[in-house]
Design a protein around this motif. Sequence first.
Motif, PDB file in Angstrom:
ATOM      1  N   ARG A  29      31.930  35.278  31.861  1.00  0.00           N
ATOM      2  CA  ARG A  29      33.184  35.628  32.525  1.00  0.00           C
ATOM      3  C   ARG A  29      33.982  36.585  31.635  1.00  0.00           C
ATOM      4  O   ARG A  29      34.504  37.590  32.096  1.00  0.00           O
ATOM      5  CB  ARG A  29      33.999  34.355  32.789  1.00  0.00           C
TER       6      ARG A  29
ATOM      7  N   GLN B  70      32.478  40.024  31.670  1.00  0.00           N
ATOM      8  CA  GLN B  70      32.769  40.754  32.911  1.00  0.00           C
ATOM      9  C   GLN B  70      34.206  41.270  32.894  1.00  0.00           C
ATOM     10  O   GLN B  70      34.468  42.427  33.214  1.00  0.00           O
ATOM     11  CB  GLN B  70      32.549  39.809  34.097  1.00  0.00           C
ATOM     12  N   ARG B  71      35.138  40.399  32.490  1.00  0.00           N
ATOM     13  CA  ARG B  71      36.554  40.810  32.462  1.00  0.00           C
ATOM     14  C   ARG B  71      36.794  41.865  31.385  1.00  0.00           C
ATOM     15  O   ARG B  71      37.641  42.740  31.542  1.00  0.00           O
ATOM     16  CB  ARG B  71      37.454  39.594  32.208  1.00  0.00           C
TER      17      ARG B  71
ATOM     18  N   ILE C 226      35.879  45.142  32.770  1.00  0.00           N
ATOM     19  CA  ILE C 226      36.836  45.638  33.762  1.00  0.00           C
ATOM     20  C   ILE C 226      38.100  46.167  33.063  1.00  0.00           C
ATOM     21  O   ILE C 226      38.516  47.300  33.290  1.00  0.00           O
ATOM     22  CB  ILE C 226      37.231  44.520  34.751  1.00  0.00           C
ATOM     23  N   PHE C 227      38.705  45.334  32.204  1.00  0.00           N
ATOM     24  CA  PHE C 227      40.049  45.656  31.716  1.00  0.00           C
ATOM     25  C   PHE C 227      40.068  46.315  30.335  1.00  0.00           C
ATOM     26  O   PHE C 227      41.000  47.051  30.027  1.00  0.00           O
ATOM     27  CB  PHE C 227      40.909  44.383  31.682  1.00  0.00           C
TER      28      PHE C 227
ATOM     29  N   ARG D  58      47.888  41.028  34.938  1.00  0.00           N
ATOM     30  CA  ARG D  58      46.606  41.322  35.575  1.00  0.00           C
ATOM     31  C   ARG D  58      45.515  40.342  35.167  1.00  0.00           C
ATOM     32  O   ARG D  58      44.565  40.137  35.908  1.00  0.00           O
ATOM     33  CB  ARG D  58      46.152  42.746  35.211  1.00  0.00           C
TER      34      ARG D  58
ATOM     35  N   PRO E 144      44.802  36.519  34.092  1.00  0.00           N
ATOM     36  CA  PRO E 144      45.342  35.161  33.966  1.00  0.00           C
ATOM     37  C   PRO E 144      44.914  34.507  32.654  1.00  0.00           C
ATOM     38  O   PRO E 144      43.964  34.949  32.000  1.00  0.00           O
ATOM     39  CB  PRO E 144      44.737  34.413  35.153  1.00  0.00           C
TER      40      PRO E 144
ATOM     41  N   ILE F  34      36.091  53.536  36.172  1.00  0.00           N
ATOM     42  CA  ILE F  34      36.981  52.372  36.104  1.00  0.00           C
ATOM     43  C   ILE F  34      36.631  51.416  37.243  1.00  0.00           C
ATOM     44  O   ILE F  34      36.457  51.839  38.381  1.00  0.00           O
ATOM     45  CB  ILE F  34      38.462  52.821  36.182  1.00  0.00           C
ATOM     46  N   ASP F  35      36.514  50.144  36.915  1.00  0.00           N
ATOM     47  CA  ASP F  35      36.133  49.136  37.905  1.00  0.00           C
ATOM     48  C   ASP F  35      37.245  48.976  38.947  1.00  0.00           C
ATOM     49  O   ASP F  35      38.431  49.084  38.622  1.00  0.00           O
ATOM     50  CB  ASP F  35      35.899  47.806  37.193  1.00  0.00           C
TER      51      ASP F  35
ATOM     52  N   ARG G 112      38.386  46.402  40.168  1.00  0.00           N
ATOM     53  CA  ARG G 112      39.255  45.258  39.891  1.00  0.00           C
ATOM     54  C   ARG G 112      40.283  45.529  38.801  1.00  0.00           C
ATOM     55  O   ARG G 112      41.170  44.714  38.576  1.00  0.00           O
ATOM     56  CB  ARG G 112      38.378  44.052  39.515  1.00  0.00           C
ATOM     57  N   TYR G 113      40.159  46.670  38.123  1.00  0.00           N
ATOM     58  CA  TYR G 113      41.178  47.025  37.137  1.00  0.00           C
ATOM     59  C   TYR G 113      42.540  47.180  37.834  1.00  0.00           C
ATOM     60  O   TYR G 113      43.575  46.790  37.294  1.00  0.00           O
ATOM     61  CB  TYR G 113      40.798  48.327  36.424  1.00  0.00           C
TER      62      TYR G 113
ATOM     63  N   THR H  17      43.532  43.757  41.497  1.00  0.00           N
ATOM     64  CA  THR H  17      43.239  42.536  40.743  1.00  0.00           C
ATOM     65  C   THR H  17      43.120  41.294  41.618  1.00  0.00           C
ATOM     66  O   THR H  17      42.555  40.304  41.200  1.00  0.00           O
ATOM     67  CB  THR H  17      44.335  42.275  39.693  1.00  0.00           C
TER      68      THR H  17
ATOM     69  N   ARG I  70      40.485  36.771  44.099  1.00  0.00           N
ATOM     70  CA  ARG I  70      41.185  35.494  44.074  1.00  0.00           C
ATOM     71  C   ARG I  70      42.259  35.336  45.148  1.00  0.00           C
ATOM     72  O   ARG I  70      42.996  34.367  45.149  1.00  0.00           O
ATOM     73  CB  ARG I  70      41.783  35.220  42.693  1.00  0.00           C
TER      74      ARG I  70
END
Lengths: 204, 214
Positions: free
Chosen positions: A96, A99-100, A103-104, A160, A162, B64-65, B67-68, B71, B75
């Motif tokens: 996890r 993956q995050r 992304i970020f 963005r 959690p 860039i994904d 989900r950047y 978000t 969820r």
Amino acid sequence: MKTFRLHLSGLKRSTRSEPKGLNLVPLWVVLAGFLLAACGNDMRDQPRYDPLAPAPGWPNDQSARVPVEGTVARDESLQPVPDTLPEPLTRELLERGGQRYEIFCSPCHGDSGRGDGMVVQRGFPAPPSLHGAHLREIPLRHFYDVIENGFGRMYAYGARVPARDRWAIAAYIRALQLSQYAKLDDLAPRQRKQLQRESREDTP
Amino acid sequence: MPQIFHPRVNGLTRILLAGGALAIVAFACVAWFLNRSPYSTGQGAVPEQPVPFSHQHHVGGLGIDCRYCHTGVDRSRFAGLPDTHTCMSCHSQLWTEAQMLAPVRESLKEDRPLRWMRVHRLPDFVYFDHRAHVTRGIGCESCHGRVDRMPLMSQAAPMTMQWCLDCHRNPQKALRAPDRITAMGAPAASDPNALLRRYRIHTDRMTECVTCHR
């Protein structure tokens, strides 16, 4: 039954009063009903606010409101933030986090954490490598805090990412750091053999 | 009793009857096609935005994904639009003088959100949940198209009930592995039925009214 008879008598009376032709009024009413049935989008646009829909008259003409300062989400923990990973380190958590991270974090910090992400290549000032001596020694909580509040030119990502994801990313960063200084002895015997075989194949 | 109509009227009546029937069929055909045409569905429409944001540049060029910025997509029901703060994560340092980005800087300075125009819109009587789709193997591309090739965002799909049902009746074609959800141009899964089992998708329930209308 009574109403039915009354209705009939009414009909008779109306035909009597206009003996020359058929009474076309009911026909027009029905036709107009058909025509109007297609009008209006009441069901399509119901009187409610979709997420982020505009709401004229409210501040910024916005239906979404900023919560009052100090608001706590229903599922938010009221405990103080622990100093280290609050849950057992598992493969799922690391995946996890990975993956995050991609992304970020990777746009700037790069997939390897060396601070050479695509956005840095396009001119964003490079962040320090995550593999420097200082950051390798720093407690996990530091990464959690930086993600939440930002650091230097890095904006805050708390809104963005959690809390659980922040810990997952922090754990992944630690794994990434370990991976860059891994020795051959750290590998399981089978992986070691595979690596040695591959490196033999690579050298001509 | 004298004849009211001339014998020629017989032919005229036939022509009128046939013509009337033909007109009804033609009207139905036109209505059928018009209802499905981009004119009605909005497919291909490019709403004007406060800033000409390019998905092609950010997704295709920079990688860039999704989900950047979006978000909430895994969820919540709503994928979420990035706030000005998200734009400024990079643009506080990049293109800081660009005229094109003036509204973004102004938005941050005045603490007033940008008014992005919605591109993909479903009627209010449709219950749609992004999370349910994204966490069960439906990629962004399936509905939003190749956004990495869109300099300006356009509506990729007709967004009609027929279009929803095409996939709900036969979701295998659209399924992807969990790590390829936001990928663009991903090849079709080699074993879609295995994915169907993995995501525990019950195809028999996916065309029930209450699935989308609740």
